[in-house]
Design a protein around this motif. Structure first.
Motif, PDB file in Angstrom:
ATOM      1  N   THR A   1      22.311  86.632  75.851  1.00 15.95           N
ATOM      2  CA  THR A   1      20.982  87.211  75.692  1.00 15.95           C
ATOM      3  C   THR A   1      20.315  87.259  77.060  1.00 15.95           C
ATOM      4  N   ILE A   2      19.917  88.447  77.475  1.00 13.28           N
ATOM      5  CA  ILE A   2      19.286  88.644  78.778  1.00 13.28           C
ATOM      6  C   ILE A   2      17.778  88.779  78.590  1.00 13.28           C
ATOM      7  N   VAL A   3      17.029  88.130  79.460  1.00 15.33           N
ATOM      8  CA  VAL A   3      15.569  88.278  79.457  1.00 15.33           C
ATOM      9  C   VAL A   3      15.148  88.864  80.796  1.00 15.33           C
ATOM     10  N   ASP A   4      14.420  89.963  80.735  1.00 16.48           N
ATOM     11  CA  ASP A   4      13.978  90.665  81.935  1.00 16.48           C
ATOM     12  C   ASP A   4      12.576  91.203  81.664  1.00 16.48           C
ATOM     13  N   SER A   5      11.748  91.238  82.681  1.00 17.02           N
ATOM     14  CA  SER A   5      10.370  91.699  82.491  1.00 17.02           C
ATOM     15  C   SER A   5      10.299  93.162  82.075  1.00 17.02           C
ATOM     16  N   GLY A   6      11.344  93.922  82.410  1.00 16.73           N
ATOM     17  CA  GLY A   6      11.311  95.352  82.125  1.00 16.73           C
ATOM     18  C   GLY A   6      10.483  96.124  83.124  1.00 16.73           C
ATOM     19  N   GLY A   7       9.913  95.413  84.101  1.00 18.51           N
ATOM     20  CA  GLY A   7       9.117  96.066  85.135  1.00 18.51           C
ATOM     21  C   GLY A   7       9.885  96.121  86.436  1.00 18.51           C
ATOM     22  N   GLY A   8       9.173  96.262  87.520  1.00 17.89           N
ATOM     23  CA  GLY A   8       9.852  96.317  88.805  1.00 17.89           C
ATOM     24  C   GLY A   8      10.525  97.659  89.035  1.00 17.89           C
ATOM     25  N   ARG A   9      11.607  97.642  89.797  1.00 13.44           N
ATOM     26  CA  ARG A   9      12.280  98.872  90.209  1.00 13.44           C
ATOM     27  C   ARG A   9      13.059  99.514  89.065  1.00 13.44           C
ATOM     28  N   LEU A  10      12.963 100.843  88.975  1.00 15.73           N
ATOM     29  CA  LEU A  10      13.647 101.584  87.922  1.00 15.73           C
ATOM     30  C   LEU A  10      15.161 101.473  88.061  1.00 15.73           C
ATOM     31  N   ASP A  11      15.665 101.471  89.307  1.00 17.53           N
ATOM     32  CA  ASP A  11      17.113 101.368  89.488  1.00 17.53           C
ATOM     33  C   ASP A  11      17.628 100.002  89.041  1.00 17.53           C
ATOM     34  N   HIS A  12      16.807  98.966  89.194  1.00 18.83           N
ATOM     35  CA  HIS A  12      17.202  97.645  88.709  1.00 18.83           C
ATOM     36  C   HIS A  12      17.266  97.627  87.183  1.00 18.83           C
TER      37      HIS A  12
ATOM     38  N   SER B   1      23.662  98.961  82.796  1.00 17.49           N
ATOM     39  CA  SER B   1      25.037  99.070  83.280  1.00 17.49           C
ATOM     40  C   SER B   1      25.761  97.731  83.187  1.00 17.49           C
ATOM     41  N   ALA B   2      25.072  96.654  83.542  1.00 12.26           N
ATOM     42  CA  ALA B   2      25.684  95.330  83.468  1.00 12.26           C
ATOM     43  C   ALA B   2      25.992  94.951  82.026  1.00 12.26           C
ATOM     44  N   MET B   3      25.124  95.356  81.106  1.00 13.92           N
ATOM     45  CA  MET B   3      25.363  95.075  79.695  1.00 13.92           C
ATOM     46  C   MET B   3      26.636  95.755  79.202  1.00 13.92           C
TER      47      MET B   3
END
Length: 217
Positions: free
Chosen positions: A102-113, A119-121
């Motif tokens: 389970t990945i947790v990410d803010s969903g903000g920041g850089r679009l390429d990230h 892609s990593a998923m």
């Protein structure tokens, strides 16, 4: 907790801006926590204790790195010049002992990230495990074969092919069902579908699907 013990599920806190604390209400139980670089600082702010810090360590705070060292948290460092993102390396590490990530990410920041998270998923590291992510206020599930989806904050569900053509796609229990159909990259046919029952059934015979549920909070 021993990071060398066999685990069933891993929680990965990705680097970047800190996630909203409301995500804690949706997280499943987990056996191991991996912090991706500055994800260590985010984990601490969420009240989560990481077992491993992994990445090229170019964004973790000085205080965070010192804290990890003082607490004898395992640190797996990589050079900045590499072919994989820190997140992909974290998923690869987790896949060696876990059956779900389970990945947790803010969903903000850089679009390429953000695109890099998708892609990593879908990397080879997830071919034998379950992979899901909380990106901002959205829940994302990678589907390689079959998935039962339940309503979260709303009945809205979007289904997209990822990384190529998805063949044998079937949806049941939705406003717009599909029966053994093909979804091609660039198609928005799966955007904003609705679950009409207690759950929706999604399957794909060949290829990958990204299932997205938005508006969790």
């Amino acid at each position: 907790m021993s990071v060398n013990a066999c685990k069933n599920s891993a929680l990965i806190i990705n680097g970047g801006p800190s996630p909203d604390k409301r995500v804690l209400d949706f997280l499943p139980k987990f056996d191991e926590v991996l912090a991706v670089d500055s994800g260590f600082d985010s984990a601490i702010s969420l009240g989560i204790a990481p077992d491993v810090v992994i990445g090229d360590l170019d964004s973790i705070s000085t205080n965070g790195l010192e804290t990890a060292d003082k607490q004898s948290i395992k640190i797996i460092s990589f050079p900045k010049d590499k072919d994989e993102s820190d997140l992909e390396l974290a998923i690869l590490h987790a896949s060696k002992s876990c059956t779900s990530v389970t990945i947790v990410d803010s969903g903000g920041g850089r679009l390429d990230h953000l695109w890099g998270v998708f892609s990593a998923m879908a990397s080879d590291a997830t071919s034998m495990i379950t992979c899901e992510a909380f990106l901002g206020s959205s829940y994302v599930r990678l589907v390689r074969d079959h998935y039962i989806v339940k309503p979260l904050a709303s009945n809205l569900v979007s289904v997209f092919p990822f990384g190529g053509v998805a063949e044998g796609v079937s949806l049941s229990g939705f406003r717009w069902n599909l029966n053994d159909e093909t979804l091609k990259p660039g198609s928005t046919r799966g955007l904003s579908n609705e679950i009409l029952e207690n759950f929706g059934d999604i399957s794909v015979r060949k290829g990958l699907l990204l299932v997205i549920q938005s508006g969790l909070y």
